[in-house]
Design a protein around this motif. Structure first.
Motif, PDB file in Angstrom:
ATOM      1  N   LYS A  11      -9.683 -10.409  -5.166  1.00 30.87           N
ATOM      2  CA  LYS A  11      -8.853 -11.386  -5.858  1.00 30.87           C
ATOM      3  C   LYS A  11      -7.981 -12.150  -4.857  1.00 30.87           C
ATOM      4  CE  LYS A  11      -5.289 -11.762  -9.394  1.00 30.87           C
ATOM      5  NZ  LYS A  11      -4.395 -11.042 -10.277  1.00 30.87           N
ATOM      6  N   HIS A  12      -7.469 -11.459  -3.883  1.00 30.25           N
ATOM      7  CA  HIS A  12      -6.579 -12.076  -2.906  1.00 30.25           C
ATOM      8  C   HIS A  12      -7.292 -12.410  -1.606  1.00 30.25           C
ATOM      9  CE1 HIS A  12      -3.172 -11.350  -5.473  1.00 30.25           C
ATOM     10  NE2 HIS A  12      -3.536 -10.091  -5.590  1.00 30.25           N
ATOM     11  N   SER A  13      -8.519 -11.973  -1.436  1.00 29.29           N
ATOM     12  CA  SER A  13      -9.317 -12.216  -0.242  1.00 29.29           C
ATOM     13  C   SER A  13      -8.614 -11.766   1.036  1.00 29.29           C
ATOM     14  CB  SER A  13      -9.725 -13.683  -0.164  1.00 29.29           C
ATOM     15  OG  SER A  13     -10.815 -13.821   0.706  1.00 29.29           O
ATOM     16  N   VAL A  14      -7.935 -10.632   0.960  1.00 33.96           N
ATOM     17  CA  VAL A  14      -7.264 -10.041   2.119  1.00 33.96           C
ATOM     18  C   VAL A  14      -7.870  -8.673   2.375  1.00 33.96           C
ATOM     19  CG1 VAL A  14      -5.081  -9.193   3.052  1.00 33.96           C
ATOM     20  CG2 VAL A  14      -5.116 -11.273   1.673  1.00 33.96           C
ATOM     21  N   ALA A  15      -8.403  -8.486   3.573  1.00 38.03           N
ATOM     22  CA  ALA A  15      -8.918  -7.181   3.981  1.00 38.03           C
ATOM     23  C   ALA A  15      -7.744  -6.347   4.481  1.00 38.03           C
ATOM     24  CB  ALA A  15      -9.955  -7.339   5.082  1.00 38.03           C
ATOM     25  N   ILE A  16      -7.664  -5.116   4.017  1.00 39.28           N
ATOM     26  CA  ILE A  16      -6.566  -4.237   4.410  1.00 39.28           C
ATOM     27  C   ILE A  16      -7.064  -3.226   5.438  1.00 39.28           C
ATOM     28  CG2 ILE A  16      -4.950  -2.469   3.625  1.00 39.28           C
ATOM     29  CD1 ILE A  16      -4.951  -3.905   0.889  1.00 39.28           C
ATOM     30  N   LEU A  17      -6.359  -3.181   6.573  1.00 41.93           N
ATOM     31  CA  LEU A  17      -6.565  -2.149   7.583  1.00 41.93           C
ATOM     32  C   LEU A  17      -5.301  -1.311   7.570  1.00 41.93           C
ATOM     33  CD1 LEU A  17      -7.939  -4.329  10.541  1.00 41.93           C
ATOM     34  CD2 LEU A  17      -9.228  -3.277   8.675  1.00 41.93           C
ATOM     35  N   ALA A  18      -5.390  -0.095   7.037  1.00 36.44           N
ATOM     36  CA  ALA A  18      -4.220   0.766   6.851  1.00 36.44           C
ATOM     37  C   ALA A  18      -4.202   1.843   7.934  1.00 36.44           C
ATOM     38  CB  ALA A  18      -4.258   1.409   5.471  1.00 36.44           C
ATOM     39  N   PHE A  19      -3.065   1.985   8.593  1.00 38.17           N
ATOM     40  CA  PHE A  19      -2.959   2.862   9.756  1.00 38.17           C
ATOM     41  C   PHE A  19      -1.911   3.945   9.595  1.00 38.17           C
ATOM     42  CE2 PHE A  19      -4.779  -0.984  11.468  1.00 38.17           C
ATOM     43  CZ  PHE A  19      -5.681  -0.528  12.418  1.00 38.17           C
ATOM     44  N   ASP A  20      -2.268   5.135  10.059  1.00 37.78           N
ATOM     45  CA  ASP A  20      -1.296   6.179  10.348  1.00 37.78           C
ATOM     46  C   ASP A  20      -1.161   6.150  11.861  1.00 37.78           C
ATOM     47  OD1 ASP A  20       0.339   8.544   9.466  1.00 37.78           O
ATOM     48  OD2 ASP A  20      -0.941   9.492  10.977  1.00 37.78           O
ATOM     49  N   VAL A  21       0.059   5.981  12.346  1.00 36.03           N
ATOM     50  CA  VAL A  21       0.301   5.759  13.770  1.00 36.03           C
ATOM     51  C   VAL A  21       0.955   6.986  14.389  1.00 36.03           C
ATOM     52  CG1 VAL A  21       1.516   4.285  15.427  1.00 36.03           C
ATOM     53  CG2 VAL A  21       0.628   3.301  13.305  1.00 36.03           C
ATOM     54  N   SER A  22       0.432   7.402  15.528  1.00 38.96           N
ATOM     55  CA  SER A  22       1.083   8.434  16.325  1.00 38.96           C
ATOM     56  C   SER A  22       1.168   7.940  17.759  1.00 38.96           C
ATOM     57  CB  SER A  22       0.312   9.755  16.248  1.00 38.96           C
ATOM     58  OG  SER A  22      -0.938   9.637  16.896  1.00 38.96           O
TER      59      SER A  22
END
Length: 137
Positions: A11-22
């Motif tokens: 719907k929003h045409s946004v790809a999400i790259l979700a990160f857990d950062v260490s």
């Protein structure tokens, strides 16, 4: 039948790259392939830049107009990820630690932190719009 995450993203045409950062590693969750998948790479400038370029190209190939890099703030360890994403012209956002903690308990029935669960939880929160967009660092 599409899942809710795919529906929201298309719907929003946004790809999400979700990160857990260490300090040393970045654990990422994304559903560019149609289902949520996990990826891990070093939290070093050259690796981060290379991986973000690769994933931005994959998102473009998959038909997304924009990529959003989202993570939970981690003191200073998220700086390389977010500043590199900004430099590459990607959207950036974060989710609060409290939201991640509460959603993890709902999604996994477990409040224990793991580098593999958290990117999924962060992805879910971002897909629901429960994130804050950031200005360039």
């Amino acid at each position: 039948m599409k899942n809710i995450t795919s529906t929201i993203q298309s719907k929003h045409s946004v790809a999400i790259l979700a990160f857990d950062v260490s300090k040393d590693r970045l654990n990422m969750a994304t559903d560019l392939g149609g289902q949520l998948s996990d990826h891990e790479f070093p939290n070093h400038s050259m690796d981060v830049e290379h991986q973000l370029k690769v994933w931005a190209q994959r998102a473009k190939t998959a038909g997304f107009n924009q990529v959003m890099v989202v993570c939970e703030p981690t003191g200073c360890y998220h700086t390389t990820l977010l500043s590199t994403a900004h430099r590459l012209g990607l959207q950036t956002a974060w989710v609060s630690g409290e939201a991640v903690f509460k959603m993890r308990a709902i999604e996994t029935n477990d409040s224990g932190k793991t580098d593999l669960k958290d990117p999924h939880v962060i992805h879910t929160l971002a897909s629901m719009g429960k994130n804050s967009h950031l200005s360039p660092l």
